[in-house]
Design a protein around this motif. Sequence first.
Motif, PDB file in Angstrom:
ATOM      1  N   TRP A 188      14.603  -5.103 -37.994  1.00  0.00           N
ATOM      2  CA  TRP A 188      14.746  -4.073 -36.975  1.00  0.00           C
ATOM      3  C   TRP A 188      15.733  -4.393 -35.862  1.00  0.00           C
ATOM      4  O   TRP A 188      16.438  -3.520 -35.369  1.00  0.00           O
ATOM      5  N   GLY A 189      15.851  -5.652 -35.475  1.00  0.00           N
ATOM      6  CA  GLY A 189      16.756  -6.022 -34.388  1.00  0.00           C
ATOM      7  C   GLY A 189      18.221  -5.920 -34.744  1.00  0.00           C
ATOM      8  O   GLY A 189      19.080  -5.936 -33.859  1.00  0.00           O
ATOM      9  N   LEU A 190      18.525  -5.787 -36.036  1.00  0.00           N
ATOM     10  CA  LEU A 190      19.916  -5.680 -36.487  1.00  0.00           C
ATOM     11  C   LEU A 190      20.313  -4.237 -36.770  1.00  0.00           C
ATOM     12  O   LEU A 190      21.366  -3.982 -37.352  1.00  0.00           O
ATOM     13  N   THR A 191      19.463  -3.307 -36.381  1.00  0.00           N
ATOM     14  CA  THR A 191      19.816  -1.884 -36.440  1.00  0.00           C
ATOM     15  C   THR A 191      21.113  -1.669 -35.681  1.00  0.00           C
ATOM     16  O   THR A 191      21.331  -2.280 -34.630  1.00  0.00           O
ATOM     17  N   LYS A 192      21.990  -0.814 -36.218  1.00  0.00           N
ATOM     18  CA  LYS A 192      23.264  -0.554 -35.548  1.00  0.00           C
ATOM     19  C   LYS A 192      23.253   0.844 -34.940  1.00  0.00           C
ATOM     20  O   LYS A 192      22.754   1.800 -35.538  1.00  0.00           O
ATOM     21  N   THR A 193      23.827   0.945 -33.759  1.00  0.00           N
ATOM     22  CA  THR A 193      23.818   2.215 -33.026  1.00  0.00           C
ATOM     23  C   THR A 193      25.039   2.329 -32.140  1.00  0.00           C
ATOM     24  O   THR A 193      25.857   1.404 -32.057  1.00  0.00           O
ATOM     25  N   THR A 194      25.160   3.461 -31.471  1.00  0.00           N
ATOM     26  CA  THR A 194      26.244   3.695 -30.510  1.00  0.00           C
ATOM     27  C   THR A 194      25.644   4.097 -29.163  1.00  0.00           C
ATOM     28  O   THR A 194      24.488   4.541 -29.090  1.00  0.00           O
ATOM     29  N   VAL A 195      26.442   3.986 -28.127  1.00  0.00           N
ATOM     30  CA  VAL A 195      25.943   4.395 -26.805  1.00  0.00           C
ATOM     31  C   VAL A 195      25.704   5.907 -26.755  1.00  0.00           C
ATOM     32  O   VAL A 195      24.807   6.376 -26.047  1.00  0.00           O
ATOM     33  N   LYS A 196      26.465   6.669 -27.508  1.00  0.00           N
ATOM     34  CA  LYS A 196      26.236   8.114 -27.543  1.00  0.00           C
ATOM     35  C   LYS A 196      24.855   8.432 -28.104  1.00  0.00           C
ATOM     36  O   LYS A 196      24.136   9.291 -27.581  1.00  0.00           O
ATOM     37  N   ASP A 197      24.483   7.755 -29.187  1.00  0.00           N
ATOM     38  CA  ASP A 197      23.155   7.981 -29.749  1.00  0.00           C
ATOM     39  C   ASP A 197      22.061   7.510 -28.808  1.00  0.00           C
ATOM     40  O   ASP A 197      20.984   8.128 -28.722  1.00  0.00           O
ATOM     41  N   GLN A 198      22.307   6.434 -28.100  1.00  0.00           N
ATOM     42  CA  GLN A 198      21.285   5.904 -27.207  1.00  0.00           C
ATOM     43  C   GLN A 198      20.986   6.843 -26.038  1.00  0.00           C
ATOM     44  O   GLN A 198      19.830   6.996 -25.640  1.00  0.00           O
ATOM     45  N   VAL A 199      22.006   7.502 -25.486  1.00  0.00           N
ATOM     46  CA  VAL A 199      21.702   8.449 -24.402  1.00  0.00           C
ATOM     47  C   VAL A 199      21.031   9.709 -24.952  1.00  0.00           C
ATOM     48  O   VAL A 199      20.245  10.358 -24.262  1.00  0.00           O
ATOM     49  N   LYS A 200      21.307  10.038 -26.212  1.00  0.00           N
ATOM     50  CA  LYS A 200      20.575  11.142 -26.851  1.00  0.00           C
ATOM     51  C   LYS A 200      19.089  10.799 -26.952  1.00  0.00           C
ATOM     52  O   LYS A 200      18.217  11.629 -26.681  1.00  0.00           O
ATOM     53  N   LEU A 201      18.815   9.567 -27.351  1.00  0.00           N
ATOM     54  CA  LEU A 201      17.430   9.123 -27.484  1.00  0.00           C
ATOM     55  C   LEU A 201      16.727   9.130 -26.131  1.00  0.00           C
ATOM     56  O   LEU A 201      15.588   9.599 -26.006  1.00  0.00           O
ATOM     57  N   LEU A 202      17.401   8.616 -25.121  1.00  0.00           N
ATOM     58  CA  LEU A 202      16.811   8.588 -23.779  1.00  0.00           C
ATOM     59  C   LEU A 202      16.497  10.001 -23.282  1.00  0.00           C
ATOM     60  O   LEU A 202      15.454  10.248 -22.678  1.00  0.00           O
TER      61      LEU A 202
END
Length: 308
Positions: A188-202
């Motif tokens: 799980w800690g090696l999941t890859k993401t972007t900052v755009k997706d992270q603000v969507k999640l927030l």
Amino acid sequence: MRRTRNLVLMIAAVGVLGGGVLVARGMTGDDPASSALAAFQQAPAATSPSPSASPTPTGPSPEELAAQERKKRVKALDAALKKYAATVPEFSIAVYDRKTGETYAYRGDEKYETASVVKVQVLACLLLTAQDRGRKVTSSEDALAKRMIRNSDNAATTSLYSKLGRSSAISACNKRLGLTQTKVSSSWGLTKTTVKDQVKLLNALVDTKGELTASSRKYAHTLMSTVAEDQDWGVPAVAKAGEEATVKNGWLSRSTESGLWIINSVGRVTDEDTDVSIAVLSHLNKTMPGGIKVVEKAAKLTRTHLKY
């Protein structure tokens, strides 16, 4: 005498009707009546003054002015982040402003390993799963979730990750929440993401029209606003006095990168006037404190220039 008198009366009448004054020499032609009529025909017609045209709006509208100002701020922020990025390890940052609906991103599509910020995805999936089953989070799930978010406990995360259905389950939840640039790893800690997706999640954690219920949103907020003191860094460094910050950080000395550090921070800053989600992802940091300094400085630059 009678003809002359009649002519005078006719001229007087013409003068009144025409709104003008006929001079005496107009009566001196061979045919006094013709001369008078010619004078009347040549006299300019009386006209009413033309109404003045309604004033037309000049200059840009308030919306256009706001767009111009936003463009200037973005340009200045781009330049500031580019200058800073030339002096530090690689990072990306995004800011979503709920009040304006605008997202700013610097290197927004670059993918990074999440380290412990993936725990926000696990939390969101836990809440969605409980909702789908028509129940609240169980006492054991609650205990695990609190350790996972407040203390970044890895064992608690692994337990929830497994109970929920591992990568396939988290991926399905991410899809429901609108994450399109995140690939969940079996580790799980090696999941890859972007900052755009992270603000969507927030934003999904607070969106009143989104997938999460009011009680689920409150639960997530409570956990992310009460992290352990030693983990209260990153996004909270942007908050001003009186503002509230929520946060989840991630840090990992990566063996595949010669022991250099992944340092990530995601969270929100809010009060009556401010409502923003911020995500900063970075790697190749020589030390953990050095990486923290990078993400906090980048976040502060967005506030300086975007003026949220």
